[in-house]
Design an enzyme around this catalytic site. Structure first.
Site, PDB file in Angstrom:
ATOM      1  N   HIS A 219       0.866  -1.176   0.000  1.00 28.89           N
ATOM      2  CA  HIS A 219       0.000   0.000   0.000  1.00 28.89           C
ATOM      3  C   HIS A 219       0.907   1.231   0.000  1.00 28.89           C
ATOM      4  O   HIS A 219       1.814   1.313   0.812  1.00 28.89           O
ATOM      5  CB  HIS A 219      -0.919  -0.014   1.227  1.00 28.89           C
ATOM      6  CG  HIS A 219      -2.065   0.917   1.061  1.00 28.89           C
ATOM      7  ND1 HIS A 219      -1.912   2.283   1.099  1.00 28.89           N
ATOM      8  CD2 HIS A 219      -3.374   0.696   0.817  1.00 28.89           C
ATOM      9  CE1 HIS A 219      -3.086   2.849   0.891  1.00 28.89           C
ATOM     10  NE2 HIS A 219      -3.988   1.911   0.712  1.00 28.89           N
TER      11      HIS A 219
ATOM     12  N   GLU B 220      -6.804   5.190  -0.094  1.00 22.33           N
ATOM     13  CA  GLU B 220      -6.605   5.731  -1.437  1.00 22.33           C
ATOM     14  C   GLU B 220      -7.629   6.801  -1.782  1.00 22.33           C
ATOM     15  O   GLU B 220      -7.402   7.653  -2.636  1.00 22.33           O
ATOM     16  CB  GLU B 220      -6.767   4.584  -2.451  1.00 22.33           C
ATOM     17  CG  GLU B 220      -5.477   4.112  -3.016  1.00 22.33           C
ATOM     18  CD  GLU B 220      -5.589   2.716  -3.593  1.00 22.33           C
ATOM     19  OE1 GLU B 220      -4.617   1.979  -3.456  1.00 22.33           O
ATOM     20  OE2 GLU B 220      -6.646   2.383  -4.168  1.00 22.33           O
TER      21      GLU B 220
ATOM     22  N   ARG C  67      -6.574  10.455  -2.048  1.00 26.96           N
ATOM     23  CA  ARG C  67      -6.062  10.898  -3.362  1.00 26.96           C
ATOM     24  C   ARG C  67      -7.198  10.968  -4.372  1.00 26.96           C
ATOM     25  O   ARG C  67      -7.263  11.863  -5.206  1.00 26.96           O
ATOM     26  CB  ARG C  67      -4.976   9.937  -3.856  1.00 26.96           C
ATOM     27  CG  ARG C  67      -3.636  10.179  -3.202  1.00 26.96           C
ATOM     28  CD  ARG C  67      -2.645   9.080  -3.496  1.00 26.96           C
ATOM     29  NE  ARG C  67      -2.932   7.890  -2.719  1.00 26.96           N
ATOM     30  CZ  ARG C  67      -2.751   6.642  -3.131  1.00 26.96           C
ATOM     31  NH1 ARG C  67      -2.296   6.416  -4.349  1.00 26.96           N
ATOM     32  NH2 ARG C  67      -3.034   5.624  -2.354  1.00 26.96           N
TER      33      ARG C  67
ATOM     34  N   ARG D 100      -0.910   0.863  -7.253  1.00 33.96           N
ATOM     35  CA  ARG D 100      -0.209   0.862  -5.968  1.00 33.96           C
ATOM     36  C   ARG D 100       1.299   0.648  -6.104  1.00 33.96           C
ATOM     37  O   ARG D 100       2.085   1.322  -5.448  1.00 33.96           O
ATOM     38  CB  ARG D 100      -0.788  -0.231  -5.057  1.00 33.96           C
ATOM     39  CG  ARG D 100      -2.162   0.122  -4.549  1.00 33.96           C
ATOM     40  CD  ARG D 100      -2.745  -0.986  -3.699  1.00 33.96           C
ATOM     41  NE  ARG D 100      -3.959  -0.527  -3.043  1.00 33.96           N
ATOM     42  CZ  ARG D 100      -4.625  -1.230  -2.132  1.00 33.96           C
ATOM     43  NH1 ARG D 100      -4.206  -2.423  -1.788  1.00 33.96           N
ATOM     44  NH2 ARG D 100      -5.707  -0.735  -1.565  1.00 33.96           N
TER      45      ARG D 100
ATOM     46  N   HIS E 211       1.497  -4.845   2.909  1.00 35.85           N
ATOM     47  CA  HIS E 211       0.157  -4.886   3.476  1.00 35.85           C
ATOM     48  C   HIS E 211      -0.343  -6.307   3.716  1.00 35.85           C
ATOM     49  O   HIS E 211      -0.817  -6.640   4.782  1.00 35.85           O
ATOM     50  CB  HIS E 211      -0.784  -4.130   2.534  1.00 35.85           C
ATOM     51  CG  HIS E 211      -2.155  -3.932   3.068  1.00 35.85           C
ATOM     52  ND1 HIS E 211      -2.390  -3.545   4.373  1.00 35.85           N
ATOM     53  CD2 HIS E 211      -3.370  -4.061   2.489  1.00 35.85           C
ATOM     54  CE1 HIS E 211      -3.690  -3.455   4.580  1.00 35.85           C
ATOM     55  NE2 HIS E 211      -4.310  -3.773   3.455  1.00 35.85           N
ATOM     56  N   HIS E 212      -0.211  -7.148   2.696  1.00 36.00           N
ATOM     57  CA  HIS E 212      -0.743  -8.513   2.824  1.00 36.00           C
ATOM     58  C   HIS E 212       0.173  -9.454   2.047  1.00 36.00           C
ATOM     59  O   HIS E 212       0.478  -9.199   0.882  1.00 36.00           O
ATOM     60  CB  HIS E 212      -2.161  -8.558   2.225  1.00 36.00           C
ATOM     61  CG  HIS E 212      -2.875  -9.856   2.430  1.00 36.00           C
ATOM     62  ND1 HIS E 212      -3.896 -10.001   3.361  1.00 36.00           N
ATOM     63  CD2 HIS E 212      -2.735 -11.055   1.856  1.00 36.00           C
ATOM     64  CE1 HIS E 212      -4.336 -11.249   3.332  1.00 36.00           C
ATOM     65  NE2 HIS E 212      -3.648 -11.908   2.420  1.00 36.00           N
TER      66      HIS E 212
ATOM     67  N   ARG F 106      -5.033  -9.212  -4.164  1.00 34.04           N
ATOM     68  CA  ARG F 106      -6.201  -9.589  -3.347  1.00 34.04           C
ATOM     69  C   ARG F 106      -7.263  -8.484  -3.393  1.00 34.04           C
ATOM     70  O   ARG F 106      -6.945  -7.305  -3.281  1.00 34.04           O
ATOM     71  CB  ARG F 106      -5.745  -9.787  -1.902  1.00 34.04           C
ATOM     72  CG  ARG F 106      -6.844 -10.084  -0.931  1.00 34.04           C
ATOM     73  CD  ARG F 106      -6.301 -10.179   0.467  1.00 34.04           C
ATOM     74  NE  ARG F 106      -5.782  -8.916   0.946  1.00 34.04           N
ATOM     75  CZ  ARG F 106      -6.506  -7.957   1.512  1.00 34.04           C
ATOM     76  NH1 ARG F 106      -7.811  -8.118   1.679  1.00 34.04           N
ATOM     77  NH2 ARG F 106      -5.950  -6.826   1.914  1.00 34.04           N
TER      78      ARG F 106
END
Ligand code: ADP
Length: 472
Positions: free
Chosen positions: A267, A280, A283, A304, A406-407, A446
């Protein structure tokens, strides 16, 4: 006689000293199923195994339970629920399947996705029967239909899910041992036999017929992130400190294979140190990114990965998100950031620049230039397409941001029964895994709402399969 006694005493002393030197003998407990990790997937597996009649022990290395699940802000993606019906939303697991595959650039393991989407509605029902109250349906990025199930009133899904599972585990008498770190999966006679743990009181052996690994991802382990993704060197993380990939290492050591291990979602706008993610939408509603020279350097609404890379290339490896009162008024989430004290506020751009340690004059020039691009609907500097709002309403705000892991979407290879696979694609008998520790469900990217669907669906499968394997 006296000599004999003193000899005996010396002998006892020596034996005791040797005992101390070797450490006190490990404590051992026996159970049917041991679950490693008390996040969403682990607690779900534990409750399911217990309901199937198995004795269950959960070990959790941190002082508190919940892991990254506790940080999940969105919802649980499920198609074909009564809550969608009530809201007049037409949806189906097939559409959920297609959205998930498309979002993952078709790199997902198809049968894992199929199992998730086909069982997601039942997962919502199961959680709600336990009292989670996920009855509000929201639209989430990349989903054709609103299918992200959140608590009534739109609160964050993670805390609601963890609290529900914690209560359910307690009611069922499931033992959750915190500050107990699993270090090794034990194998005896070629068979999974339990785990070895480290605790503050020494070693603990949990003997079990089946082991469920639900240790989450490795997003808080920079060495492991760089090992699998050298391009992510220097990235901060939004993850809880326990997300260090222990379960992946432990399983690999006994022959497990991994699946898409380097697939990591980043992210671009995360507050350094605190790891708080700035959505987000800030933005999207008009904020720009500036560097320490007070200048823009990228189309803020690029993907991203592209924005992340551009921020890291700036001096200090971070940037400032700058916006005006108009953006704040259009986006409720900003109130949270303000309440958490994350925003620098000023009556003018000149003053804002000075507060940030950036030339106020240059910043004012940059924003004036940007406002002209908005008026002209063309951004020759950075090629931004979405030029909807000028930044001209005081006060002005800024928040420092940097990209963060992030993931971790890759992980242990599993099949649709949550069995961990070896390098030949064969199930390792008695070893199961569920949640972020596994790979293949999300592919290259994801969708928001699919992590919670993944942990509950596969947590339930792992729990049921582990209980059955243990003979219950
Ligand atoms: P998921 O979303 O897949 O359930 P979470 O991050 O929510 O993943 O939960 C994983 C949990 O596992 C965390 O609470 C984490 O602290 C715990 N954990 C990680 N490694 C170990 C380990 N070696 N032993 C015990 N618990 C662990």
């Amino acid at each position: 006689m006296i000599r004999k006694t003193s000899l005996m005493l010396t002998l006892i002393l020596v034996v005791t000293l040797i005992g101390y030197a070797w450490g006190s003998p490990a404590k051992t407990i026996n159970t049917d199923v041991v679950v490693v990790g008390a996040g969403g997937a682990g607690l779900t597996a534990a409750i399911t195994a217990k309901e199937a009649g198995a004795d269950v022990v959960v070990v959790e290395k941190m002082m508190i339970i919940g892991g990254n699940t506790l940080r999940a802000t969105g919802g649980l993606n499920a198609a074909g629920t009564v809550y969608q019906d009530k809201a007049g939303i037409k949806d189906s697991p097939d559409v959920h399947y297609e959205d998930t595959m498309k979002g993952g650039r078709y790199e997902n393991v198809p049968e894992l996705v199929r199992t998730m989407v086909d069982n997601a509605a039942a997962a919502v029902e199961w959680l709600n029967d336990l009292g989670a109250n996920l009855i509000q349906v929201n639209l989430s990025g990349g989903s054709t239909n609103a299918r992200s199930h959140a608590p009534e009133g739109g609160g964050a899904v993670g805390p609601a899910v963890v609290m529900t599972l914690q209560n359910a585990a307690k009611e069922r008498g499931i033992e959750v041992l915190t500050q107990t770190k699993a270090a090794e999966v034990l194998v005896e006679g070629g068979q999974v036999a339990g785990i070895r743990c480290e605790t503050k009181d020494g070693e603990l052996i949990v003997k079990a017929k089946a082991v469920v690994i639900a240790t989450g991802g490795y997003g808080a382990n920079p060495d492991m992130v760089v090992k699998y993704r050298p391009d992510l060197k220097g990235f901060a993380t939004t993850n809880h400190p326990g997300a260090t990939g222990d379960g992946i290492d432990m399983a690999i050591r006994i022959g497990a294979a991994t699946c898409q291990i380097g697939s990591i979602q980043t992210h671009p706008t995360v507050v350094p140190v605190s790891g708080i993610m700035i959505t987000e939408a800030v933005r999207g509603q008009g904020a720009i990114l500036i560097n320490r020279e007070g200048k823009r350097f990228i189309d803020e609404l690029q993907t991203r990965d592209v924005v992340s890379e551009a921020i890291l290339a700036q001096e200090g490896g971070s940037a400032f998100l700058v916006f005006d009162q108009g953006v704040r008024e259009r986006l409720k989430a900003i109130e949270d950031y303000a309440n958490q004290g994350l925003l620098t506020e000023a009556g003018s751009l000149q003053e804002l620049g000075d507060k940030l340690g950036v030339s106020g004059e240059v910043l004012a020039e940059t924003v004036a230039g940007y406002n002209k691009f908005v008026a002209d609907k063309s951004d020759p500097d950075c090629g931004r397409q979405h030029l909807d709002y000028e930044l001209n309403k005081a006060p002005y705000y800024a928040v420092e941001v940097t990209p963060a892991v992030h993931h971790t979407m890759g992980g242990l290879a599993i099949n649709t029964k949550a069995e961990v696979l070896d390098e030949d694609g064969k199930a390792i008998p008695g070893l199961y895994a569920a949640g972020e520790v596994t790979g293949g469900v999300h592919g290259a990217n994801r969708l928001g709402g699919n992590a919670v669907a993944d942990i509950i669906v596969y947590g339930r499968i792992a729990g049921a399969e582990a209980a059955a394997f243990s003979g219950k």
